[in-house]
Motif scaffolding. Structure first.
Motif, PDB file in Angstrom:
ATOM      1  N   ALA A 126      44.470  29.979  44.670  1.00  0.00           N
ATOM      2  CA  ALA A 126      44.436  31.142  43.772  1.00  0.00           C
ATOM      3  C   ALA A 126      43.929  32.379  44.527  1.00  0.00           C
ATOM      4  N   ILE A 127      42.904  32.182  45.346  1.00  0.00           N
ATOM      5  CA  ILE A 127      42.369  33.295  46.142  1.00  0.00           C
ATOM      6  C   ILE A 127      43.422  33.787  47.138  1.00  0.00           C
ATOM      7  N   LEU A 128      44.091  32.829  47.819  1.00  0.00           N
ATOM      8  CA  LEU A 128      45.113  33.204  48.811  1.00  0.00           C
ATOM      9  C   LEU A 128      46.310  33.885  48.140  1.00  0.00           C
ATOM     10  N   ASN A 129      46.623  33.487  46.880  1.00  0.00           N
ATOM     11  CA  ASN A 129      47.718  34.128  46.146  1.00  0.00           C
ATOM     12  C   ASN A 129      47.464  35.636  45.969  1.00  0.00           C
ATOM     13  N   ASN A 130      46.166  35.978  45.822  1.00  0.00           N
ATOM     14  CA  ASN A 130      45.811  37.376  45.627  1.00  0.00           C
ATOM     15  C   ASN A 130      45.790  38.180  46.938  1.00  0.00           C
ATOM     16  N   MET A 131      45.975  37.477  48.042  1.00  0.00           N
ATOM     17  CA  MET A 131      45.971  38.165  49.365  1.00  0.00           C
ATOM     18  C   MET A 131      47.412  38.373  49.835  1.00  0.00           C
ATOM     19  N   ASP A 132      48.301  38.747  48.918  1.00  0.00           N
ATOM     20  CA  ASP A 132      49.725  38.869  49.259  1.00  0.00           C
ATOM     21  C   ASP A 132      49.965  40.055  50.182  1.00  0.00           C
ATOM     22  N   PHE A 133      50.743  39.835  51.227  1.00  0.00           N
ATOM     23  CA  PHE A 133      51.041  40.928  52.189  1.00  0.00           C
ATOM     24  C   PHE A 133      52.379  41.625  51.830  1.00  0.00           C
ATOM     25  N   THR A 134      53.078  41.084  50.789  1.00  0.00           N
ATOM     26  CA  THR A 134      54.409  41.626  50.491  1.00  0.00           C
ATOM     27  C   THR A 134      54.368  42.783  49.497  1.00  0.00           C
ATOM     28  N   ASP A 135      53.174  43.081  48.965  1.00  0.00           N
ATOM     29  CA  ASP A 135      53.078  44.174  47.991  1.00  0.00           C
ATOM     30  C   ASP A 135      53.481  45.495  48.609  1.00  0.00           C
TER      31      ASP A 135
END
Length: 317
Positions: A308-317
């Motif tokens: 869940a934490i890594l999901n919030n670290m998306d680089f594609t935004d």
């Protein structure tokens, strides 16, 4: 006799005399007992120069044939190796030949199963104990089990506690008692330097100790030097064993060893995600790795939270 012509028996006699003043008496009796029971019968008359790989492999095979636990076999190897290390230091041997054959190995090397009570089980256990308590000794046993569960202290450390060691909400662990020796109880420092520690107590334990102190004050000659679990002397190990079985039976619970109340304390905290270093400190372990090796599997799986934490670290935004 300063060479390989010395016998293992003669080395043992010398080693024993030196070791006696270097370790606690309980440790001394355990390690020298292992050597006299499991090494000397086979190798006592052998000369040190005869301790080659072949002779030691034969000895190892002899120990493997005994119906002993793998832990006991490893302890025998460790104590024998320590004696041969002494022989190397004294230049009776040029190297320790036991290393050639190596320590005993568990065929399966499965992780040791941990036995402990959950909090609900402990509540049933202690309710049965309190319902059964009639004598002053019974209440001392109840108090012992509550202290073991809520502090994780070792049996000898709890037995050694005096009222003077309790200050406000803190228990000062400064000593241990061994009852297994011939003659009177022997009071020693705790197991190691890290075992000298202060443990902050939770409210349930504070309440139980407060009640128990009021009971003890009725005894003639009461003082702050009285043992918390006992009085003028501590409650007996044999009594604790009998009561432990009785309370488990009354509560309809599986029987666990007294040492497993220490595991219960650590397991309770581990299941709640408490930092391993704090658990190690409360238990008096020298290294947190020791604590981690025993209790790591109890920690809640954090995989979903990690993702869940890594999901919030998306680089594609």
């Amino acid at each position: 006799n300063g060479d390989g012509r010395m016998t293992v028996d003669a080395l043992f006699a010398e080693y024993k005399a030196v070791k006696k003043n270097q370790v606690r008496e309980a440790t001394f009796l355990k390690s020298t007992g292992n050597i006299s029971r499991h090494v000397l019968p086979e190798l006592g008359s052998a000369k040190l120069q005869q301790l080659d790989g072949k002779a030691l492999q034969r000895w190892k095979h002899y120990i493997e044939g005994k119906s002993l636990s793998i832990v006991t076999k490893k302890n025998i190897y460790r104590d024998f190796a320590a004696m041969l290390n002494y022989a190397v230091r004294m230049e009776y041997l040029t190297r320790n030949p036991l290393r050639i054959v190596g320590n005993f190995k568990d065929a399966y090397d499965a992780p040791k199963e941990l036995h402990y009570y959950t909090h609900d089980q402990f509540k049933r256990f202690i309710a049965a104990a309190r319902d059964d308590a009639k004598t002053f000794c019974d209440w001392s046993c109840c108090t012992f089990f509550v202290a073991a569960y809520y502090t994780g202290a070792r049996k000898g450390e709890i037995n050694a506690l005096r009222w003077a060691d309790i200050e406000g909400d803190t228990i000062h662990i400064r000593r241990s008692i061994t009852q297994k020796l011939r003659g009177e109880d022997v009071e020693t420092p705790p197991k190691n330097k890290s075992s000298i520690r202060d443990i902050k107590m939770p409210l349930p334990l504070i309440r139980v100790l407060s009640e128990h102190k009021e009971r003890q004050k009725q005894i003639k000659g009461f003082s702050e030097d009285f043992r918390v679990c006992g009085g003028a002397s501590c409650v007996r190990d044999t009594t604790l064993d009998v009561k432990n079985r009785k309370y488990a039976d009354l509560a309809g619970l599986p029987h666990i060893r007294i040492h497993d109340f220490r595991h219960s304390h650590a397991s309770l905290l581990a299941n709640e995600g408490i930092n391993i270093q704090e658990i190690a400190r409360r238990l008096g372990h020298t290294k947190p790795e020791t604590t981690w090796n025993i209790y790591s599997h109890l920690y809640p799986r954090e995989e979903d939270r990690a993702v869940a934490i890594l999901n919030n670290m998306d680089f594609t935004d």
